[in-house]
Design a protein around this motif. Sequence first.
Motif, PDB file in Angstrom:
ATOM      1  N   THR A  98     -39.035  49.833  52.086  1.00  0.00           N
ATOM      2  CA  THR A  98     -38.378  50.038  50.798  1.00  0.00           C
ATOM      3  C   THR A  98     -38.672  48.874  49.856  1.00  0.00           C
ATOM      4  N   TRP A 145     -38.415  47.560  45.462  1.00  0.00           N
ATOM      5  CA  TRP A 145     -37.815  47.737  44.148  1.00  0.00           C
ATOM      6  C   TRP A 145     -38.778  47.190  43.092  1.00  0.00           C
ATOM      7  N   ARG A 156     -36.369  52.203  42.627  1.00  0.00           N
ATOM      8  CA  ARG A 156     -36.549  52.030  44.065  1.00  0.00           C
ATOM      9  C   ARG A 156     -37.574  53.025  44.599  1.00  0.00           C
ATOM     10  N   MET A 200     -40.815  53.348  48.070  1.00  0.00           N
ATOM     11  CA  MET A 200     -41.300  52.825  49.350  1.00  0.00           C
ATOM     12  C   MET A 200     -42.799  52.616  49.279  1.00  0.00           C
ATOM     13  N   HIS A 217     -47.295  52.093  46.131  1.00  0.00           N
ATOM     14  CA  HIS A 217     -45.882  52.439  46.363  1.00  0.00           C
ATOM     15  C   HIS A 217     -45.471  53.541  45.401  1.00  0.00           C
ATOM     16  N   ALA A 236     -42.234  53.572  43.827  1.00  0.00           N
ATOM     17  CA  ALA A 236     -41.167  53.201  42.883  1.00  0.00           C
ATOM     18  C   ALA A 236     -41.671  53.540  41.484  1.00  0.00           C
ATOM     19  N   ASP A 280     -38.447  43.141  47.802  1.00  0.00           N
ATOM     20  CA  ASP A 280     -37.853  43.881  48.907  1.00  0.00           C
ATOM     21  C   ASP A 280     -36.335  43.829  48.800  1.00  0.00           C
ATOM     22  N   ALA A 281     -35.649  44.291  49.842  1.00  0.00           N
ATOM     23  CA  ALA A 281     -34.186  44.387  49.796  1.00  0.00           C
ATOM     24  C   ALA A 281     -33.512  43.032  49.674  1.00  0.00           C
TER      25      ALA A 281
END
Length: 447
Positions: A133, A135, A149, A151, A170, A172, A185-186
């Motif tokens: 995941t 962002w 968001r 992946m 990705h 997003a 990332d998160a």
Amino acid sequence: MTPNLALPRLLRPVLSVLAAFAFLTVLAASGASAAERGPASALESLYVLRTADNHDRFLGSAFLWGDGSVAVTADHVLRGADRVRLTDHLGQEQIGEVIARDPQRDIALIAVKARGVGLSPPPVLAETDIGGTVWALGAPLKADFTVTRGMISARPRQVAPSVPLDLIQHDAALNPGSSGGPLVDAEGRLVGMNIRIADGSRLNTGIGYAIAAADLARIVPAMINESHATLPHLGLHLRAVDRRIAAALALEPGGLLLDRVLAGGLASAAGLLPGDILLSAGVQALRHPGDLAFALEAAQARGSLDLTLIRDGAVIAVSLPLEAAQGTELATRGMAGAAALSRITAYRLEDMGIRLDDEGRVLRLTGNSPGAIAGLAPGDRILTLNGHAFDVAALRRLELTAPALLLAERGEGSTRHVMLDPWDRAAEEVPRVSSAANMLDPAIVLF
């Protein structure tokens, strides 16, 4: 009197369940907030870029790097500007000087006033496995400080064959204005910098590309200390030897066929000829045009690249010099030289394509000149400049050092104001008519 303990004993299992539920609820909440805090905290490093003039045109995104002395963005976002206006998440503005740029890899650096620590690749790089995941932070479609968001949707891939970068793919959402913004990332750790969406599409199609943090980690510091160099311009056009070409030449598929060798280029100086088929560069077999880009990058420090090729059925070796060609644009300007820009500081009307007769009417107007772009037309009579009347002789001699507001009278007697600004880059944004007949064969790659 003995206290009654029956009720507390009965409540103990219930209380234990409630306590466990409360603990899990707090844990889940703290975990969620931590995830939200990661990408959200990265917004503090984000900038929105606009032109450093009164037009205040939107450009795109950038982010604070490392110790906070520079911001990183995509070079194409700047549209050639040497100075830009940066706005942070608090609404604070500053003017930054572009100190380094690499148009080939699409990276540029802007000197900024330090305001804390920015983003930079962590000691342990963020995961870039498929399905991870991520962002995307930026200002898509001018929507400032937006987070989307997605992946990681594929293995890193080389998107531009002449550029030695494997980009992170990705999904997003990216849109115009997202370029130059970070991908995190998160935990808010830098994964890459968003630079483009799938070719042929202007709006989000679910395929976006970012320069990986690992590549930024080696390129950005080198740009800062001025040890970074752009790739040499070889002066050749080539294409992959696919099955159809190989069948025509009675060869196996593989290698690169030279379509054109430009006179005066590095390839020409090395003796390369149209029709040559490049088989290898150093120890790297050349199966795709992009293989040559990585071989060039690896050989730059040595100053030459050994090529193996087929010419007239014979296999020969050629040494390709990689010294910078004359006129190659420097990748860096340096922190100290940020303000040393060459810029025309004064214009006369004739310099802007405007020729006046003795009554102040526009006698002749050069097409695509600042005067034409501003909206003047042949026959217009200039009445005032910045609110003041001028005699024609003085108006012809006048040198403008700043944008000027003209009051012009049309032939039918109507008047209107026209802003004359030879420093305005808006002309670069005006669409020009092009013919598909002049477009390059998409199979050909330029080096």
